[in-house]
Design a protein around this motif. Structure first.
Motif, PDB file in Angstrom:
ATOM      1  N   THR A  28      -7.908 -19.338 -14.563  1.00  0.00           N
ATOM      2  CA  THR A  28      -7.894 -20.119 -15.792  1.00  0.00           C
ATOM      3  C   THR A  28      -8.686 -19.325 -16.826  1.00  0.00           C
ATOM      4  O   THR A  28      -9.825 -18.957 -16.573  1.00  0.00           O
ATOM      5  CB  THR A  28      -8.560 -21.499 -15.587  1.00  0.00           C
ATOM      6  OG1 THR A  28      -7.810 -22.232 -14.616  1.00  0.00           O
ATOM      7  CG2 THR A  28      -8.617 -22.281 -16.882  1.00  0.00           C
ATOM      8  N   ARG A 105      -9.803 -20.951 -10.139  1.00  0.00           N
ATOM      9  CA  ARG A 105      -9.854 -22.307  -9.569  1.00  0.00           C
ATOM     10  C   ARG A 105      -9.451 -22.330  -8.094  1.00  0.00           C
ATOM     11  O   ARG A 105      -9.805 -23.231  -7.365  1.00  0.00           O
ATOM     12  CB  ARG A 105      -8.990 -23.259 -10.383  1.00  0.00           C
ATOM     13  CG  ARG A 105      -7.533 -22.934 -10.380  1.00  0.00           C
ATOM     14  CD  ARG A 105      -6.731 -23.787 -11.361  1.00  0.00           C
ATOM     15  NE  ARG A 105      -5.345 -23.376 -11.363  1.00  0.00           N
ATOM     16  CZ  ARG A 105      -4.873 -22.335 -12.018  1.00  0.00           C
ATOM     17  NH1 ARG A 105      -5.680 -21.611 -12.748  1.00  0.00           N
ATOM     18  NH2 ARG A 105      -3.594 -22.021 -11.955  1.00  0.00           N
ATOM     19  N   LEU A 114     -13.244 -27.229 -11.420  1.00  0.00           N
ATOM     20  CA  LEU A 114     -13.473 -27.656 -12.795  1.00  0.00           C
ATOM     21  C   LEU A 114     -12.225 -27.426 -13.640  1.00  0.00           C
ATOM     22  O   LEU A 114     -11.542 -26.410 -13.486  1.00  0.00           O
ATOM     23  CB  LEU A 114     -14.650 -26.873 -13.399  1.00  0.00           C
ATOM     24  CG  LEU A 114     -15.997 -27.024 -12.696  1.00  0.00           C
ATOM     25  CD1 LEU A 114     -17.028 -26.127 -13.347  1.00  0.00           C
ATOM     26  CD2 LEU A 114     -16.457 -28.457 -12.704  1.00  0.00           C
ATOM     27  N   THR A 115     -11.950 -28.358 -14.548  1.00  0.00           N
ATOM     28  CA  THR A 115     -10.829 -28.209 -15.480  1.00  0.00           C
ATOM     29  C   THR A 115     -11.279 -27.333 -16.648  1.00  0.00           C
ATOM     30  O   THR A 115     -12.469 -27.044 -16.809  1.00  0.00           O
ATOM     31  CB  THR A 115     -10.377 -29.570 -16.027  1.00  0.00           C
ATOM     32  OG1 THR A 115     -11.447 -30.120 -16.805  1.00  0.00           O
ATOM     33  CG2 THR A 115      -9.980 -30.525 -14.907  1.00  0.00           C
ATOM     34  N   ALA A 116     -10.341 -26.944 -17.488  1.00  0.00           N
ATOM     35  CA  ALA A 116     -10.657 -26.110 -18.650  1.00  0.00           C
ATOM     36  C   ALA A 116     -11.643 -26.818 -19.582  1.00  0.00           C
ATOM     37  O   ALA A 116     -12.596 -26.207 -20.069  1.00  0.00           O
ATOM     38  CB  ALA A 116      -9.386 -25.749 -19.403  1.00  0.00           C
ATOM     39  N   ASP A 117     -11.442 -28.118 -19.796  1.00  0.00           N
ATOM     40  CA  ASP A 117     -12.356 -28.872 -20.663  1.00  0.00           C
ATOM     41  C   ASP A 117     -13.755 -28.953 -20.060  1.00  0.00           C
ATOM     42  O   ASP A 117     -14.750 -28.844 -20.778  1.00  0.00           O
ATOM     43  CB  ASP A 117     -11.819 -30.281 -20.915  1.00  0.00           C
ATOM     44  CG  ASP A 117     -10.618 -30.282 -21.850  1.00  0.00           C
ATOM     45  OD1 ASP A 117     -10.484 -29.331 -22.648  1.00  0.00           O
ATOM     46  OD2 ASP A 117      -9.821 -31.240 -21.779  1.00  0.00           O
ATOM     47  N   GLU A 118     -13.831 -29.155 -18.746  1.00  0.00           N
ATOM     48  CA  GLU A 118     -15.140 -29.205 -18.088  1.00  0.00           C
ATOM     49  C   GLU A 118     -15.854 -27.854 -18.162  1.00  0.00           C
ATOM     50  O   GLU A 118     -17.072 -27.801 -18.369  1.00  0.00           O
ATOM     51  CB  GLU A 118     -14.983 -29.632 -16.625  1.00  0.00           C
ATOM     52  CG  GLU A 118     -14.548 -31.070 -16.459  1.00  0.00           C
ATOM     53  CD  GLU A 118     -14.162 -31.405 -15.027  1.00  0.00           C
ATOM     54  OE1 GLU A 118     -14.297 -32.599 -14.661  1.00  0.00           O
ATOM     55  OE2 GLU A 118     -13.733 -30.501 -14.272  1.00  0.00           O
TER      56      GLU A 118
END
Length: 187
Positions: A28, A105, A114-118
């Motif tokens: 990511t 990831r 973790l997501t991109a926003d996190e």
């Protein structure tokens, strides 16, 4: 017996290669444009604490562009996979321009990925505490804006006679006017 052993060995190598390739494709990448004033001394302290992998420096007139890439030292805080973070900043004018985060990831633990926003939120929270200039101190931000504006050259301004010793309107085609390159607009 030896053919069976070679078949098993080939299968194991093939399987490990497939898994390694699959994991490497789980990247990511996040690019964040910041354009904010930073405390460069605190930024250097932050970078020293990290596992720095690359550093590039470009000298562009009145700017010193630095691009540093480091790996976060504690993978547990990032779900089991340490991201690579690239900071690009102007060291002379103390402005952080861009941030790039690369996070695998597929190497992280499934329940803690973790997501991109996190990722963005976590890194920006750390930088907010550590390196950004105080929002209450508007004088330093105004000073930075003034300094950046003073670096700009007025393209339409005439060339003074005292520099050339003659009328600027009668310059030959071989004359050259030097200008600073355009700077990115600050937010």
């Amino acid at each position: 017996i030896s053919i069976a052993v070679w078949c098993v060995a080939a299968y194991v190598v093939s399987k490990r290669t497939y898994v390694a390739n699959w994991k490497s494709r789980g990247m990511t990448t996040i690019n964040i444009t910041v354009n904010r004033k930073v405390d460069t001394a605190k930024l250097r302290e932050l970078i020293v604490e990290k596992e720095k992998s690359t550093e590039e420096r470009r000298y562009e007139g009145r700017k010193l562009m630095v691009k540093v890439t480091y790996k976060e030292p504690t993978p547990v805080e990032w779900g089991g996979s340490s991201p690579f973070v690239t900071l690009e900043y102007d060291e002379k004018n103390s402005i952080l321009l861009e941030i790039m985060i690369q996070y695998n990831r597929r190497e992280a633990r499934k329940e803690h990925v973790l997501t991109a926003d996190e990722l963005k939120q976590k890194l920006m929270h750390e930088l907010e505490k550590r390196i950004f200039a105080s929002e209450d101190d508007h004088s330093s931000t105004l000073l930075a804006i003034e300094k950046r504006n003073s670096l700009r050259v007025n393209k339409d301004a005439p060339v003074p006679n005292s520099i050339l010793g003659r009328d600027p309107n009668t310059l030959s085609s071989r004359s050259v006017r030097f200008e600073e390159p355009e700077e990115p607009a600050s937010a």
